[in-house]
Design an enzyme around this catalytic site. Structure first.
Site, PDB file in Angstrom:
ATOM      1  N   ASP A  12     -12.463  -8.748   6.148  1.00 16.23           N
ATOM      2  CA  ASP A  12     -13.179  -8.341   4.937  1.00 16.23           C
ATOM      3  C   ASP A  12     -12.255  -7.642   3.961  1.00 16.23           C
ATOM      4  O   ASP A  12     -12.310  -7.877   2.755  1.00 16.23           O
ATOM      5  CB  ASP A  12     -14.311  -7.374   5.295  1.00 16.23           C
ATOM      6  CG  ASP A  12     -15.593  -8.131   5.579  1.00 16.23           C
ATOM      7  OD1 ASP A  12     -15.576  -9.373   5.449  1.00 16.23           O
ATOM      8  OD2 ASP A  12     -16.586  -7.473   5.936  1.00 16.23           O
ATOM      9  N   ASP A  35      -9.323  -2.200   4.117  1.00 18.27           N
ATOM     10  CA  ASP A  35      -9.256  -2.233   5.579  1.00 18.27           C
ATOM     11  C   ASP A  35      -8.312  -3.336   6.032  1.00 18.27           C
ATOM     12  O   ASP A  35      -8.183  -4.360   5.372  1.00 18.27           O
ATOM     13  CB  ASP A  35     -10.644  -2.526   6.177  1.00 18.27           C
ATOM     14  CG  ASP A  35     -11.596  -1.356   5.985  1.00 18.27           C
ATOM     15  OD1 ASP A  35     -11.117  -0.257   5.645  1.00 18.27           O
ATOM     16  OD2 ASP A  35     -12.816  -1.565   6.148  1.00 18.27           O
ATOM     17  N   GLU A  39     -11.452   0.533  -1.031  1.00 17.07           N
ATOM     18  CA  GLU A  39     -12.662  -0.169  -0.631  1.00 17.07           C
ATOM     19  C   GLU A  39     -13.635   0.812   0.013  1.00 17.07           C
ATOM     20  O   GLU A  39     -13.300   1.473   0.989  1.00 17.07           O
ATOM     21  CB  GLU A  39     -12.250  -1.262   0.375  1.00 17.07           C
ATOM     22  CG  GLU A  39     -13.372  -1.837   1.176  1.00 17.07           C
ATOM     23  CD  GLU A  39     -12.856  -2.647   2.373  1.00 17.07           C
ATOM     24  OE1 GLU A  39     -11.626  -2.760   2.565  1.00 17.07           O
ATOM     25  OE2 GLU A  39     -13.706  -3.167   3.105  1.00 17.07           O
ATOM     26  N   ASP A  80      -8.616  -5.713   7.958  1.00 13.82           N
ATOM     27  CA  ASP A  80      -9.352  -6.764   8.666  1.00 13.82           C
ATOM     28  C   ASP A  80      -9.701  -7.884   7.692  1.00 13.82           C
ATOM     29  O   ASP A  80      -9.278  -7.866   6.537  1.00 13.82           O
ATOM     30  CB  ASP A  80     -10.609  -6.185   9.333  1.00 13.82           C
ATOM     31  CG  ASP A  80     -11.599  -5.632   8.309  1.00 13.82           C
ATOM     32  OD1 ASP A  80     -11.352  -5.769   7.083  1.00 13.82           O
ATOM     33  OD2 ASP A  80     -12.616  -5.059   8.716  1.00 13.82           O
TER      34      ASP A  80
END
Ligand code: TTJ
Length: 639
Positions: free
Chosen positions: A505, A501, A428, A503
């Protein structure tokens, strides 16, 4: 399905072999001794009670997970017969639990239709349990017997009286921990399967209770509409194109057929087929019969009603089934399973039976419901156009971007050309992609950075998917092509690793990628080539030493070990970009140290997997919230 007009007596049960064989080779009887095999024990017992419901004598089945991970199944059926079986010279109930392959289905003329992978009989459950107790209410009396590792502990005995109006069977067992890899039951796994069983057996109430914790967890499944409600359930994250669930039922050549379907606004086909309540992940003759009938009936309707002109080509089955959710459920006396994994129905009479029943009932339905018929025909025409456009786009780019040889510019490929040694990281963001390129082992690790969020294929028609740059670069990098063109032999990397990541997102992006892979290259997942990287959540520093923690639990453990004082520094990693190349290598990419999670599809979870993606990726908020609340395994996605 043939019901029992004949007397089902104690001696109708044939006797085959002993239970020692089961304990020696449990995998032969229940598939495996993994967590899945453990849960099969419950299904096997429950299926016996479901047979009693199918015969019309049982309305409620209660399944309880007791403290200590024993299971109790209670039904309100007629009660297993307690009379002496002539051939065996012991009570019929003892035959059921101690003689392999006992059960009406092998005698012929019995009531039982269950079968398939785990229609192996209650004696197998008994053989694989430390102990099992059965209690039967019949003729105003309560009978009991206990077995340990399959061996009878005492002759069937009367232990009390009950209301003569009341009948039923209660079985409690404790799986043998020396046989199973785990003996801990998973509430969610049982819930999914029991809900499915309830959908497939209309009017049967199944309750599941978990009494292992102080706070009892209970769910009840009861569907008056049976598989019609199953279709509503499959479509829960989507918008149906019309209100009715189309339903066909009938019996032909000893095959009892039930079919229900409804189209939704999505683009994939979601047909689930069952034989005797057991899912057939690879379909087979019953599914083929359904597809043939649907194609034929809609084409005749469209022609007869001038929706397609005489000179036009026929509608493809695929176009008619775009966005369909369907349940095909048949009951048959002697199912034959084919294929490597025995997950495909082979009986040829099933094809003809489903075809002729669906043809007749569906033709009638369309005539009675022209508005619905028109909606489906028009949707099929739109699908046909989109598919033709997509085919042209694909052909145009065959020599272009979708071809290996013209690999995407952003791909930093590896030098080794043997796919078995190679892995590709889908990363990403360009900045993390940059670190990954610096960190990687150039010989075997390729890096493909993707910018931002990729297209949500759940909401896009096929031709838009070919236009999406991020998706095109994945397709060309993998080398396999997609859908009809897919060829696993051309796969360029044996590990496809999604690195995002840690998290919200990142989880969303990973889910978008998995959705794409599942819809367009499901074999990659099925054959175990797809992985998720797990970057650390925390870095802990103390006295110039460093630790990484991949979960909150791990962080706590490390803190306990090194002591909570002013000398330690804890950093929460918000993204891959916060790590330098060396850290990224050490924590997430180094094959010696990293943790990879393999993405798997359990073929028995077929009813859930489609919904998993459509609920997670669709527009409806409520089903998504419910899903996340219910599914601990996805809870950490936190979407
Ligand atoms: C057989 O035909 C006569 C009446 O009873 C029929 C029968 O066996 N019914 C029956 C079996 N009801 N419930 C069971 C059963 C329930 C559990 C929980 C477990 C097993 C092995 C059987």
């Amino acid at each position: 399905m043939s019901q029992n007009n004949q007397e089902y007596g104690a001696d109708q049960i044939q006797i085959l072999e002993g239970l020692e064989a089961v304990r020696k080779r449990p995998g032969m009887y229940i598939g495996s001794t993994s967590e899945r095999g453990l849960h099969h024990l419950v299904y096997e017992i429950v299926d016996n009670a479901v047979d009693e419901a199918l015969a019309g004598f049982c309305k409620h089945i209660q399944v309880t997970i007791n403290p200590g991970n024993t299971i109790t199944v209670v039904d309100d059926g007629r009660g297993i017969p307690t009379g002496i079986n002539k051939k065996a010279g012991i009570p019929a109930v003892e035959v059921v639990f101690t003689i392999l392959h006992a059960g009406g289905k092998f005698g012929g003329g019995g009531y039982k239709v269950s079968g398939g992978l785990h229609g192996v009989g209650a004696s197998v459950v008994n053989a694989l349990s430390n102990w099992l107790e059965v209690e039967i209410c019949r003729d105003g009396k309560i009978y009991r017997q206990r077995y340990e590792r399959g061996k009878t502990m005492y002759p069937l005995k009367e232990v009390g009286t009950c209301d003569p109006e009341k009948t039923g069977t209660k079985v409690t067992f404790e799986p043998d921990g020396s046989i199973f890899e785990t003996t801990i039951f998973d509430f969610n796994t049982l819930k999914v399967r029991l809900r499915e069983t309830a959908f497939l057996t209309k009017g049967l109430k199944i309750t599941l209770r978990d009494e292992r914790e102080e706070e009892v967890n209970e769910r009840e499944f009861y569907y008056e509409g049976g598989i019609k409600e199953f279709v509503n359930y499959l479509n829960r994250g989507k918008e149906p194109l019309y209100d009715d669930v189309i339903y066909c039922e009938g019996e032909k050549d000893g095959v009892y057929v039930e079919v229900a379907f409804q189209h939704n606004d999505a683009y994939n086909e979601n047909c689930l087929s069952f034989v005797n309540n057991i899912i057939t992940p690879e379909g087979g003759t019953h599914l083929a019969g359904f597809r043939a009938a649907v194609t034929k009936v809609f084409n005749s309707y469209a022609r007869n009603n001038k929706i397609i002109k005489e000179k036009d080509d026929a509608l493809d089955g695929e176009d008619i089934r775009e966005g369909i959710a369907a349940i095909i459920s048949i009951k048959i006396e002697e199912p034959q399973f084919e294929g490597q994994t025995k997950q495909k129905l082979g009986n040829s009479e099933a094809r003809g039976a489903v075809d002729s029943i669906v043809t007749e009932k569906l033709t009638y339905f369309l005539e009675q419901n022209p508005t619905v018929a028109k909606i489906i025909c028009e949707k099929s025409l739109r699908s046909k156009k989109a598919r033709e456009a997509a085919r042209k786009a694909r052909e145009a780019s065959r020599k272009g971007a979708l071809e290996v040889g013209s690999l995407p510019g952003k791909l930093a490929d590896c030098s080794d050309k043997n796919p078995e040694n190679c892995e590709i990281f889908i990363v990403e963001g360009d900045s993390a992609g940059g670190s990954a390129k610096k960190a990687r082992n150039r010989a075997t690790q390729a890096i493909l950075p993707l910018r931002g969020k990729i297209l949500n294929v759940e909401k896009a028609q096929i031709n838009r998917i070919y236009d999406n740059a991020e998706i095109r670069s994945m397709i060309t990098a993998f080398g396999t092509g997609i859908q009809d063109d897919f060829d696993i032999e051309k796969l360029r990397y044996h590990k496809i690793i999604i690195m995002t990541d840690a998290d919200v997102d990142g989880a969303h992006i990973a889910t978008l990628m998995l959705t794409f892979l599942y819809r367009f290259m499901p074999e990659l997942i099925r054959q175990g080539y797809v992985y998720l990287a797990t970057p650390p959540l925390y870095k802990i520093e103390k006295n110039r030493k460093e630790w990484y923690a991949y979960s909150d639990e791990e962080l706590n453990n490390i803190m306990l070990e090194i002591g909570r004082d002013g000398n330690n520094k804890v950093q929460r990693y918000k993204g891959l970009g916060e790590m330098d190349a060396e850290q990224l290598w050490e924590t997430t990419m180094d094959p010696e140290k990293r943790i990879l999670k393999r993405v798997m599809i359990d073929s028995e979870d077929a009813a859930e997997i489609d919904a998993t993606f459509s609920v997670l990726m669709g527009d409806k908020v409520e089903p998504r919230r419910e899903f996340i609340e219910e599914n601990a395994r996805f809870a950490d996605l936190d979407i």
